[in-house]
Design a protein around this motif. Structure first.
Motif, short mmCIF file in Angstrom:
data_model
loop_
_atom_site.label_atom_id
_atom_site.label_comp_id
_atom_site.label_asym_id
_atom_site.label_seq_id
_atom_site.Cartn_x
_atom_site.Cartn_y
_atom_site.Cartn_z
N ASP A 916 0.84 -0.93 0.32
CA ASP A 916 -0.14 -0.03 0.18
C ASP A 916 0.90 1.21 0.28
O ASP A 916 0.58 2.28 0.59
CB ASP A 916 -1.11 -0.15 1.10
CG ASP A 916 -2.00 -1.20 1.25
OD1 ASP A 916 -2.37 -1.82 -0.18
OD2 ASP A 916 -2.43 -1.43 2.03
N LEU A 919 -0.90 4.34 -1.06
CA LEU A 919 -2.39 5.14 -0.05
C LEU A 919 -1.58 5.65 1.19
O LEU A 919 -1.72 5.89 2.72
CB LEU A 919 -2.92 3.85 -0.26
CG LEU A 919 -3.68 3.33 -0.99
CD1 LEU A 919 -5.05 2.21 -0.36
CD2 LEU A 919 -3.88 4.82 -1.86
N GLY A 920 0.00 5.40 1.37
CA GLY A 920 1.23 5.14 2.80
C GLY A 920 1.46 6.88 2.65
O GLY A 920 1.15 8.46 1.51
N ILE A 923 1.36 9.66 -1.09
CA ILE A 923 0.44 9.81 -0.88
C ILE A 923 1.23 11.79 -0.17
O ILE A 923 0.80 12.81 -1.04
CB ILE A 923 -0.64 10.47 0.32
CG1 ILE A 923 -1.28 9.28 -0.22
CG2 ILE A 923 -1.01 11.53 1.14
CD1 ILE A 923 -2.51 9.27 -0.63
N ARG A 959 -7.91 9.13 -3.84
CA ARG A 959 -7.10 8.87 -2.97
C ARG A 959 -6.70 9.51 -1.63
O ARG A 959 -5.52 8.51 -0.84
CB ARG A 959 -5.53 8.92 -3.84
CG ARG A 959 -5.21 8.46 -5.19
CD ARG A 959 -3.46 8.53 -5.74
NE ARG A 959 -2.66 8.12 -4.56
CZ ARG A 959 -1.57 9.05 -4.56
NH1 ARG A 959 -0.96 9.24 -6.13
NH2 ARG A 959 -0.47 8.54 -4.23
N SER A 963 -6.72 6.22 1.10
CA SER A 963 -5.57 6.38 2.73
C SER A 963 -6.55 6.28 3.69
O SER A 963 -5.90 5.18 4.63
CB SER A 963 -4.27 7.72 2.03
OG SER A 963 -3.81 6.80 3.00
N TRP A 967 -6.22 2.64 6.57
CA TRP A 967 -4.99 2.62 7.57
C TRP A 967 -6.20 3.12 8.86
O TRP A 967 -6.10 2.45 9.52
CB TRP A 967 -4.48 4.27 7.80
CG TRP A 967 -3.28 3.76 6.90
CD1 TRP A 967 -3.33 4.79 5.40
CD2 TRP A 967 -2.13 3.34 7.10
NE1 TRP A 967 -2.05 4.09 4.76
CE2 TRP A 967 -1.05 3.07 5.54
CE3 TRP A 967 -1.65 2.78 8.23
CZ2 TRP A 967 0.19 2.85 5.48
CZ3 TRP A 967 -0.09 2.23 7.90
CH2 TRP A 967 0.41 2.18 7.15
#
Length: 1039
Positions: A916, A919-920, A923, A959, A963, A967
């Motif tokens: 990910d 998405l981590g 970003i 996104r 994210s 999370w």
């Protein structure tokens, strides 16, 4: 209750109460003012949260006084603490009450009060609340018993109980039951169970509060047959079989674990239905309480479990022990005899609950209804229940005490005052290991995943063995110069010197073709001046080694001979001569005989141990005397013993005399066996006699010579001295692994079974010169590793691990051990640059070190450092997780954008290994790239360029939402705030870049901003702007 002791002194454990928790803010009424609450309650006031407790002055009064008189809480006059319905304490004089946790310090119970229940937290007398006080306890008694003589008898017993506890009786008021007395300092004061029985207390309050139940409500119970409400006869239960009162045991178990009574009796009442068990749990407590009330026993209120009293095995009363007393005040008082008949323990035989095993009535598992096991902590900490290991058998332990002890791994570096000496740490561990490291090593690289570990193996030869042994002896001699060593330690060090000398004698080789050749002209010249001797022939080498071994024996027994002679008087010259012969001090023996005028004996002594012809002549003469009927009673017995020894008859010369094994081996070698026999044959001859029982056992030196610091249990054939094992190894180098393990155990050379510091080096040297080969002596290696870790020498512990041989069945043994050391002892090696550099020089992968430091920093809350170390250890996934959950939002909100960019670009190079990523941390990368694209000067300023950026913004906002969903709760609030700020900043840039564009484009940008994860207030602002712009657009269109 926890008892903290140590096998070699006190091992202290700090109290876990956090002082900051004691000084946290208290809630104060609004009329006192907010500022007053912040200033005074934060750092000055005591805490009292129990609703049934009170204190005078009250909390509000203390705040008011502190406001008018700063520092009042440090000098409160006659401070009082009490519990409604139980009593109160007035602390005389001025008392410092700042930061006191009254709930933890003062505890009232029925007819008793405890101040500072934990002895470790109790200050010295006169400080804190451990000071002179007037105590008032409310006794709940029956008024009908306090009239006339009954009242006088009651007051007399109450006064006696007060004085027995070290307090001063003041008064007793029968109207309200107030018992007042004066104490100088605090521990536990009140009435014990036996006190209540003696003064006939009314125990009705144990079931209900006064007034809710009278004596008529107490049912009668049969004292002969105690039956559980579920139908089980209690006298046949497990406590009864141990000689305990089953009613009492059941009551105590119910008091401590009321919610789990059904589970505890699951095995006892398995034949009954589960519903019946559930219904019987609470009634059983009620029944037990009623039964206890009927027998005038303590109230069934829940108390903190205290230590069980040790069972007095020497008690002459044959009756089984009864009620277990629960307070330390009852220690030494006679146990109550129960009417329950059960199994009687025969204390004549040692069992797990008597004798030297535990000295307790019952173990903690049975008492608490739980199973307690032994647990090991780091650095040799042992947690267990029962008698401490460091105590003697006469020490009576409490089975309900959980004991923490530290294994004495560092005893070898302690002086006679039991203090660790840094000089001994260097001489016992560091210097020998530095000598070991300075020798030649073979390096074998072992692949451990993507890394390679450099295993080392010491390489040496027998030609250099003499020099190596000499270097080790020099280190030991420096230890002997250290002041304050115990006598037993000096004996051990002298033995180590002799062991290294023996290794040199038995296993060293000579270079026949070079200039290092030696010959034998004199035995002392062999040991002290070998380099100056001429060449010798190869055939003579066994005789040279035999001569060297003979001189070693003489040196090792010389002090024993001198001690024996010093105990003899001058008229016992024949006994003195015999003692000198046992040490082969022929010159001294001949001189003594000649000085006494016995020239003939001197001539015979000068030929002792010579040719076999002389021995046979003496033996033949003795036989002729016996054949001719010579009466030996007319001859001195000691002279006959000398003749027997000169004739080679060792048993006949010794008679009933006890001789140590080294001197016996010398007599066998010098006076019985031929002078040209090889050394292995001599050793085998002694071994054969040992098996036949004709020779003394080669007991370890600490048993043979002493003195011992503690008693050592030794059985015949249990273990031998290391010197004897070396002789066996020389006689037969094909020794099995079982003998090697026994040989290289600590008990073969020292009484400290945990000391392996020198025997490890002896094993390493012998194995390096090819004397034997073994790969299963890891116990020896790990024992030295434990000692080094105990002393904080982590780098040397890793060095020892790298010396362990590689095994195909355990290919990752060394790697796992090194990583465990790095993780567990990171606090030591990471803070010392010398250790850290040493570990790096050993070839330990830096990634392992950084991973250990990352875990350490993460544990202590330094998350930014933990992230850096995870990056350096190539643990990208773990680094990414810490970055997203703990670091990124903090840096973003602090405007440290360059630091975020550095961290994210470092991880981006390995984003394939990070789940990910988009998405981590991706970003943040997208945010900075998108923001920079807006800030760049756009000379084209084309419409399609703005539309493409709007699409990028729309994708970025999407996104962001994904994210947040991915999370979830792992993201803290600050991380969500940083997401909102990123979205807001992009929205502002998008809006500013859209100025001057067409209305359709502007409205499209508002639609993009509406999808951003923004707070509702910001979203409303953008919506209002969109509505305003749309209204203007409609107006323009209409016009």
């Amino acid at each position: 209750m926890v008892s903290v002791t140590s096998s070699e002194g006190e091992f202290e454990m700090l109290a876990s109460d956090n002082i900051w928790a004691q000084s946290k803010k208290r809630k104060i009424s609004a009329d006192m003012g907010t500022s007053l609450n912040c200033v005074y309650s934060e750092f000055s006031l005591p805490t009292l949260e129990s609703s049934d407790y009170f204190m005078e002055p009250s909390l509000k009064e203390l705040i008011a006084w502190e406001h008018t008189d700063t520092g009042y809480c440090s000098r409160v006059n006659d401070f009082t603490v009490g519990r409604f319905g139980y009593g109160h304490i007035k602390f005389l004089g001025q008392t410092d009450v700042r930061l006191l946790n009254i709930d933890q310090i003062v505890k009232f119970d029925r007819h008793e009060v405890v101040v500072y229940e934990d002895e470790k937290d109790k200050p010295v007398a006169g400080e804190g609340l451990n000071k002179a006080s007037i105590v008032t306890l409310i006794l709940k008694i029956g008024s009908q018993r306090l009239k006339g003589k009954a009242l006088n008898s009651f007051v007399k017993k109450l006064k006696h109980s007060t004085e027995r506890q070290g307090a001063h009786f003041i008064s007793f008021n029968p109207l309200n039951g107030e018992w007042i007395f004066l104490v100088n300092h605090f521990s536990r004061f009140g009435l014990t169970e036996d006190d209540e029985d003696d003064i006939m207390m009314d125990d009705a309050a144990m079931l209900q509060h006064p007034g809710e139940m009278d004596d008529s409500d107490v049912p009668e119970a049969d004292d002969q047959d105690l039956v559980h409400p579920a139908g089980t006869l209690l006298s046949h239960s497990l406590p009864a079989h141990l000689g305990l009162d089953p009613v009492k045991m059941q009551e105590m178990r119910m008091l401590m674990f009321p919610a789990e009574e059904t589970e505890e009796f699951d095995g006892l009442f398995s034949q009954e239905k589960q519903s019946l068990r559930k219904e019987s749990a609470r009634p059983s407590l009620h029944y037990s309480a009623l039964k206890t009330n009927h027998k005038n026993s303590p109230p069934a209120v829940r108390r903190t479990p205290l230590a069980l009293l040790g069972y007095n095995a020497s008690n002459s009363d044959p009756s089984p022990p009864g009620t277990i007393l629960m307070t330390s005040q009852n220690k030494g008082m006679p146990l109550k005899i129960s009417k329950v008949e059960g199994f009687k323990l025969d204390l004549k035989c040692e069992t797990p609950i008597s004798g030297s095993h535990s000295n307790n009535v019952v173990d903690a598992a049975l008492f608490m209804g739980r199973s307690f096991r032994v647990g090991w902590g780091p650095n040799g900490i042992l947690v267990h229940s029962g008698t401490p290991v460091a105590k003697t058998d006469s020490w009576k332990g409490f089975s309900s005490i959980i004991t923490m002890e530290k294994v004495a791994l560092d005893k070898v570096v302690r002086d006679e005052n039991n203090n660790v000496k840094e000089e001994l740490v260097d001489l016992c561990f560091v210097s020998p290991l530095e000598l070991h490291k300075s020798m030649s090593h073979e390096i074998a690289k072992v692949e451990v995943g993507p890394f390679k570990l450099k295993l080392q193996k010491l390489v040496s030869n027998r030609l250099t063995l003499a020099e190596i042994c000499r270097n080790y002896v020099e280190i030991i001699e420096r230890q002997l110069d250290v002041t304050g060593l115990p006598v037993a330690a000096r004996t051990r060090l002298m033995h180590q010197v002799m062991i290294w000398e023996l290794i040199k004698v038995l296993f060293s080789a000579r270079d026949i073709g070079g200039h290092r050749e030696t010959n034998v002209a004199d035995e002392e010249d062999i040991m002290h001046d070998k380099d100056s001797l001429p060449e010798i022939e190869l055939e003579a080498l066994p005789l040279v080694r035999r001569a060297e071994f003979s001189y070693w024996l003489q040196e090792s027994v010389c002090h024993r001979v001198q001690e024996e002679i010093s105990c003899l008087n001058d008229s016992s010259e024949l006994k003195q001569i015999f003692s000198l012969l046992t040490g082969r001090q022929l010159d001294a023996a001949v001189e003594l005989a000649a000085s006494r005028g016995d020239v003939r004996l001197g001539c015979l002594l000068s030929q002792a141990g010579g040719s076999m012809v002389n021995r046979s002549d003496v033996a033949r003469q003795l036989d002729l005397w016996r054949i001719n009927g010579l009466d030996f009673n007319f001859m001195e017995k000691d002279r006959v013993r000398l003749y027997e020894l000169l004739a080679g008859n060792i048993p006949g010369s010794l008679g009933d005399t006890k001789l140590d094994w080294k001197r016996f081996l010398g007599l066998l070698m010098w006076y019985q066996l031929p002078p040209d026999i090889s050394l292995p044959e001599i050793i085998h001859s002694y071994e054969q006699l040992l098996l036949e029982g004709g020779a003394p056992y080669p007991v370890p030196v600490y048993i043979d010579e002493g003195p011992l610091e503690e008693e050592v249990n030794w059985s015949v054939g249990g273990r031998f001295d290391l010197a004897y094992y070396l002789m066996l190894l020389h006689a037969d180098e094909n020794t099995g692994s079982g003998v090697l393990k026994t040989m290289f155990s600590a008990v073969s050379s020292t009484h400290d079974a945990l000391d392996h510091h020198m025997i490890w080096h002896q094993r390493a040297i012998l194995e390096a010169i090819g004397t034997f080969s073994s790969n299963d002596l890891h116990v020896l290696d790990m024992s030295l590793v434990s000692q080094l870790l105990c002393l904080g020498l982590c780098h040397w512990a890793i060095y020892v691990v790298l010396q362990m041989p590689h095994r195909d069945d355990f290919p990752f043994l060394q790697a796992n051990l090194i990583r465990e050391i790095l993780f567990q002892y990171c606090e030591f090696w990471s803070t010392q640059e010398i250790q850290r550099q040493f570990i790096e020089e050993l070839g330990v992968p830096s990634a392992w070190m950084n991973e250990a430091m990352a875990v350490y920093c993460n544990y202590h809350g330094d998350l930014l450092k933990a992230l850096e170390h995870y990056l350096e250890s190539y643990n990208w996934q773990r680094a990414h997780t810490i970055f997203m959950t703990s670091v990124a939002h903090s840096l973003f909100l602090s405007a440290k954008h360059s630091e975020i960019w550095r961290l994210t670009t470092c991880m981006e190079e390995n984003k394939e290994e990070i789940a990910d990523w988009d998405l981590g941390a991706g970003i943040y990368v997208s945010f900075y790239l998108l923001r920079s694209s807006f800030l760049e000067v756009n000379t084209m300023a084309e419409l399609d360029s703005f539309e493409s950026r709007a699409n990028e913004c729309r994708e970025f906002f999407s996104r962001l939402k994904e994210s947040l969903d991915a999370w979830g709760c792992r993201l803290p609030v600050d991380a969500r705030v940083s997401y909102s700020k990123m979205a807001e900043e992009i929205c502002c840039l998008l809006q500013s870049n859209g100025e001057g564009s067409s209305s359709d484009v502007r409205l499209s940008s508002y639609d993009t901003m509406a999808n951003a994860p923004l707070p509702e207030d910001q979203r409303s602002c953008h919506l209002q702007e969109a509505i305003s712009h749309f209204t203007s657009f409609l107006s323009e269109t209409a016009s």
